[in-house]
Structure formats: structure tokens, C-alpha cells
Motif scaffolding. Structure first.
Motif, mmCIF file in Angstrom:
data_model
loop_
_atom_site.group_PDB
_atom_site.id
_atom_site.type_symbol
_atom_site.label_atom_id
_atom_site.label_comp_id
_atom_site.label_asym_id
_atom_site.label_seq_id
_atom_site.Cartn_x
_atom_site.Cartn_y
_atom_site.Cartn_z
ATOM 1 N N ARG A 64 -50.075 2.275 1.121
ATOM 2 C CA ARG A 64 -50.984 1.959 0.027
ATOM 3 C C ARG A 64 -50.658 2.820 -1.206
ATOM 4 O O ARG A 64 -49.864 3.753 -1.144
ATOM 5 N N ILE A 65 -51.316 2.463 -2.319
ATOM 6 C CA ILE A 65 -51.160 3.257 -3.552
ATOM 7 C C ILE A 65 -51.985 4.534 -3.396
ATOM 8 O O ILE A 65 -53.184 4.482 -3.096
ATOM 9 N N LEU A 66 -51.367 5.668 -3.613
ATOM 10 C CA LEU A 66 -51.990 6.974 -3.435
ATOM 11 C C LEU A 66 -52.218 7.631 -4.801
ATOM 12 O O LEU A 66 -51.575 7.285 -5.792
ATOM 13 N N SER A 67 -53.138 8.576 -4.830
ATOM 14 C CA SER A 67 -53.447 9.300 -6.063
ATOM 15 C C SER A 67 -53.119 10.777 -5.880
ATOM 16 O O SER A 67 -53.272 11.327 -4.781
ATOM 17 N N ARG A 68 -52.697 11.373 -6.969
ATOM 18 C CA ARG A 68 -52.378 12.802 -6.953
ATOM 19 C C ARG A 68 -52.914 13.448 -8.223
ATOM 20 O O ARG A 68 -52.572 13.044 -9.328
ATOM 21 N N GLU A 69 -53.798 14.436 -8.041
ATOM 22 C CA GLU A 69 -54.332 15.164 -9.174
ATOM 23 C C GLU A 69 -53.366 16.267 -9.589
ATOM 24 O O GLU A 69 -52.839 16.997 -8.745
ATOM 25 N N VAL A 70 -53.157 16.371 -10.890
ATOM 26 C CA VAL A 70 -52.345 17.464 -11.449
ATOM 27 C C VAL A 70 -53.314 18.450 -12.084
ATOM 28 O O VAL A 70 -54.043 18.109 -13.016
ATOM 29 N N GLY A 71 -53.343 19.670 -11.555
ATOM 30 C CA GLY A 71 -54.307 20.666 -12.013
ATOM 31 C C GLY A 71 -54.151 21.025 -13.477
ATOM 32 O O GLY A 71 -53.195 20.600 -14.145
ATOM 33 N N ARG A 92 -46.710 5.310 -4.759
ATOM 34 C CA ARG A 92 -46.611 4.775 -3.408
ATOM 35 C C ARG A 92 -45.224 5.104 -2.854
ATOM 36 O O ARG A 92 -44.287 5.395 -3.609
ATOM 37 N N ILE A 93 -45.116 5.063 -1.528
ATOM 38 C CA ILE A 93 -43.830 5.298 -0.882
ATOM 39 C C ILE A 93 -43.062 3.980 -0.910
ATOM 40 O O ILE A 93 -43.413 3.021 -0.211
ATOM 41 N N LEU A 145 -47.150 6.770 -21.214
ATOM 42 C CA LEU A 145 -46.095 5.851 -20.777
ATOM 43 C C LEU A 145 -44.745 6.562 -20.733
ATOM 44 O O LEU A 145 -43.951 6.349 -19.800
ATOM 45 N N ARG A 146 -44.492 7.429 -21.689
ATOM 46 C CA ARG A 146 -43.244 8.190 -21.685
ATOM 47 C C ARG A 146 -43.182 9.128 -20.481
ATOM 48 O O ARG A 146 -42.133 9.264 -19.833
ATOM 49 N N ILE A 147 -44.290 9.773 -20.177
ATOM 50 C CA ILE A 147 -44.327 10.669 -19.010
ATOM 51 C C ILE A 147 -44.055 9.879 -17.732
ATOM 52 O O ILE A 147 -43.285 10.294 -16.862
ATOM 53 N N ARG A 148 -44.707 8.722 -17.605
ATOM 54 C CA ARG A 148 -44.512 7.908 -16.400
ATOM 55 C C ARG A 148 -43.068 7.453 -16.254
ATOM 56 O O ARG A 148 -42.473 7.549 -15.169
ATOM 57 N N ASN A 149 -42.486 6.957 -17.352
ATOM 58 C CA ASN A 149 -41.105 6.462 -17.272
ATOM 59 C C ASN A 149 -40.127 7.567 -16.901
ATOM 60 O O ASN A 149 -39.162 7.335 -16.156
ATOM 61 N N SER A 150 -40.358 8.766 -17.423
ATOM 62 C CA SER A 150 -39.473 9.877 -17.074
ATOM 63 C C SER A 150 -39.671 10.299 -15.622
ATOM 64 O O SER A 150 -38.709 10.657 -14.926
ATOM 65 N N ALA A 151 -40.931 10.257 -15.157
ATOM 66 C CA ALA A 151 -41.208 10.660 -13.780
ATOM 67 C C ALA A 151 -40.681 9.632 -12.775
ATOM 68 O O ALA A 151 -40.326 9.995 -11.646
ATOM 69 N N ILE A 152 -40.639 8.360 -13.157
ATOM 70 C CA ILE A 152 -40.159 7.317 -12.240
ATOM 71 C C ILE A 152 -38.730 7.612 -11.797
ATOM 72 O O ILE A 152 -38.389 7.533 -10.607
ATOM 73 N N THR A 153 -37.893 7.968 -12.742
ATOM 74 C CA THR A 153 -36.473 8.203 -12.431
ATOM 75 C C THR A 153 -36.308 9.351 -11.444
ATOM 76 O O THR A 153 -35.536 9.257 -10.478
ATOM 77 N N GLN A 154 -37.034 10.448 -11.674
ATOM 78 C CA GLN A 154 -36.885 11.608 -10.807
ATOM 79 C C GLN A 154 -37.551 11.400 -9.455
ATOM 80 O O GLN A 154 -37.061 11.887 -8.432
ATOM 81 N N ALA A 155 -38.693 10.685 -9.439
ATOM 82 C CA ALA A 155 -39.391 10.464 -8.173
ATOM 83 C C ALA A 155 -38.653 9.472 -7.289
ATOM 84 O O ALA A 155 -38.869 9.439 -6.068
ATOM 85 N N GLY A 157 -35.683 9.620 -6.354
ATOM 86 C CA GLY A 157 -34.888 10.373 -5.397
ATOM 87 C C GLY A 157 -35.675 10.816 -4.179
ATOM 88 O O GLY A 157 -35.097 11.160 -3.140
ATOM 89 N N LEU A 158 -37.019 10.839 -4.288
ATOM 90 C CA LEU A 158 -37.887 11.174 -3.151
ATOM 91 C C LEU A 158 -38.320 9.928 -2.389
ATOM 92 O O LEU A 158 -39.102 10.039 -1.441
ATOM 93 N N GLY A 159 -37.866 8.771 -2.816
ATOM 94 C CA GLY A 159 -38.311 7.535 -2.184
ATOM 95 C C GLY A 159 -39.679 7.101 -2.673
ATOM 96 O O GLY A 159 -40.311 6.239 -2.057
ATOM 97 N N LEU A 160 -40.167 7.675 -3.794
ATOM 98 C CA LEU A 160 -41.487 7.372 -4.334
ATOM 99 C C LEU A 160 -41.369 6.480 -5.562
ATOM 100 O O LEU A 160 -40.386 6.555 -6.311
ATOM 101 N N GLU A 161 -42.397 5.684 -5.776
ATOM 102 C CA GLU A 161 -42.499 4.854 -6.972
ATOM 103 C C GLU A 161 -43.743 5.290 -7.735
ATOM 104 O O GLU A 161 -44.876 5.123 -7.253
#
Length: 292
Positions: A64-71, A92-93, A145-155, A157-161
Motif C-alpha cells: 500500500r501507499i505509506l506515509s513518512r513524516e520528516v521532522g 510505496r515499495i 514538485l521539484r523536491i519530489r522529482n529529485s527524490a524520485i530518482t534517488q529513491a 535505487g531503494l526500490g521505492l516510488e
């Protein structure tokens, strides 16, 4: 009998082995079949699946779609106005095989720690390249949107979307916040003082205008009253003159009686007059003179 005693444990072991070879993949999960720690198959479709008992094991991950809080994260935009930012991400994985290879047995906990590092780095980089006004304005959706697009590429590699990244709260640090509130309070007090001064000035103008209007109205009313009073006096004198001209003796008699009435009222001062005074001309008679 001895044969039955021998077959019964075999049958039980066979049933146990068959049951341990079966596992169910939930529709909300993805499963990996591991053999000595190595991924041998991926089960993404829900339903019944098989594995080799005692040799292979099954590890499941949430699909499922998971949430992660950034402190709270303190950043410094281009204008050096420090801000404290809270954010959260939804992910999500996407590739469980790559996810397992990237995080190993640590699972979601290790993946979220790495995702935190990715998000914090991207938030610092993106928000640090713009001014604080851009971050606090309604245009910050572009920044997210810029933060998300940059994070997509790096994530990846962890198998995350990474599906979405949102900035929840953007505030000043406590020390800066108090200074800002004090500055805003002083500014509002200055504006209030200006408004009060302008109000007093306007009130003074209205009061002066009202006083001038009052003086003009009173002067005009007194002028008209004097005119009317003069016209009335003239009219009265004309009537008296006309009446005096018609019968002079009666007019003198009337004026004498009016003088008697005014002088002989109760409480008036005493008068000492000679009996032969002209004031008593109309009180004298032949009868009264004979008696005297």
C-alpha cells in the motif's frame, strides 16, 4: 498393526510438510521467497503460492501507499532568513527485489531512515535556492514538485516510488519569531497612532466647521431678529403716532393712567410729590377740591 503404526507418522510428516510448503499472499502485500538469504522468486499476485519447506522462507512487504513524516528541519533561503520546515512524503515499495537487496533484513525501518536522508537533502537544496517569500507564498507547490522529482530518482535505487512530498508547516525559528512579532506589533502600533492622529485632525476640522456654521447661523438669526424688532418698533410707533394724532387729550389720559398703574403697584418704591403736582391732574375733581 505394526505397518499402521509406521505409516501414521509418515503421513503426519507429509501433511505438515505440505502445509508448510503453502503460503497465502495477501492482496495488500508483496512476498519474496528466499533461499539461504537469496531471492529466488517474487509473488505479487494475491492468492496461494508454494515454497520448499525448511529450505525456503517467505518475507512479505506492504504494497500500500505509506506515509513518512520528516521532522522539523531548519533551512536558510537565499535572503538568509532562516525557516523551520515540517514535511511529509507518501511512497510505496515499487520493486521488492531491489528493495530487499538495498535494505537487507532491516526492512521498512532502514528504508525510511534512508528516505529521510534523501528528503532532507532535497528540501535543503531546493528551498535554499529560493527566497523565503517564494517558500511562504502560494507558489511553493512548484517547489514541492521539484523536491519530489529529485527524490524520485534517488529513491528508485531503494526500490521505492515517491508519490508526493508536501510541506506541512513553514515557520520562523523561535528567536526570530519573537523578533518578528515584536516588529509587527510595533508596525501595527505605529499605524494605529497614525490613524488616531488622522482621526483627531478630521474631528478638529469638523468641529471648527461646526463652530463656524453655528456663529454664522446665530449671527444671521440675530440680524434677522433685529430687523424684525426694528420693523415692529416702527410699526408700534406708527400706531401710537396715529392714535395720538386722532385724540391728543385721550392719549394723554391713557398715558397718565398707565403711569399710575406702574407707579402704584405693590412693592414699588415710595414717592414724595406735592399735592399740586401735575402728576395728579386726572385725580383732581371739583368734589375732592371742595372737601379739601
Amino acid at each position: 498393526m505394526r505397518k499402521t503404526t509406521f505409516l501414521l507418522p509418515v503421513i503426519v510428516l507429509a501433511v505438515v510438510a505440505m502445509l508448510s510448503a503453502l503460503f497465502i499472499v495477501d492482496e495488500r502485500e508483496k512476498a519474496l521467497v528466499l533461499q539461504f538469504g537469496r531471492v529466488v522468486s517474487v509473488k505479487e499476485d494475491p492468492g496461494l503460492a508454494f515454497k520448499i519447506p525448511l529450505i525456503q522462507e517467505v518475507v512479505t512487504y506492504d504494497d500500500r501507499i505509506l506515509s513518512r513524516e520528516v521532522g522539523p528541519l531548519e533551512i536558510t533561503p537565499l535572503d538568509d532568513r532562516r525557516l523551520v520546515v515540517d514535511a511529509f512524503a507518501r511512497y510505496r515499495i515499487a520493486d521488492v527485489r531491489q528493495f530487499r537487496q538495498a535494505v537487507g533484513a532491516g526492512g521498512i525501518a532502514v528504508a525510511e531512515n534512508r528516505l529521510d536522508s534523501i528528503l532532507r537533502a532535497e528540501i535543503r537544496e531546493v528551498l535554499g535556492s529560493v527566497s523565503s517569500n517564494d517558500i511562504l507564498s502560494s507558489d511553493r507547490a512548484v517547489l514541492m514538485l521539484r523536491i519530489r522529482n529529485s527524490a524520485i530518482t534517488q529513491a528508485r535505487g531503494l526500490g521505492l516510488e515517491v508519490i508526493d512530498v508536501r510541506l506541512k508547516r513553514t515557520d520562523l525559528p523561535q528567536a526570530n519569531l519573537e523578533a518578528t512579532f515584536a516588529r509587527m506589533r510595533a508596525e501595527r502600533e505605529r499605524e494605529a497612532a497614525d490613524e488616531i492622529a488622522r482621526g483627531k485632525e478630521a474631528a478638529q476640522r469638523v468641529r471648527a466647521q461646526a463652530d463656524r456654521t453655528q456663529v454664522e447661523l446665530v449671527s444671521e438669526a440675530e440680524r434677522e431678529a433685529e430687523i424684525i424688532r426694528g420693523q415692529a418698533d416702527a410699526r408700534r410707533n406708527a400706531i401710537f403716532a396715529e392714535a395720538y394724532g386722532k385724540d391728543i387729550e385721550f392719549f394723554e389720559f391713557y398715558r397718565t393712567l398707565s403711569a399710575y398703574r406702574s407707579s402704584m403697584l405693590e412693592g414699588n418704591s415710595s414717592m414724595v410729590l406735592s399735592p399740586d403736582s401735575e402728576f395728579f391732574n386726572y385725580l383732581k375733581s371739583s368734589t375732592g377740591a371742595a372737601a379739601n
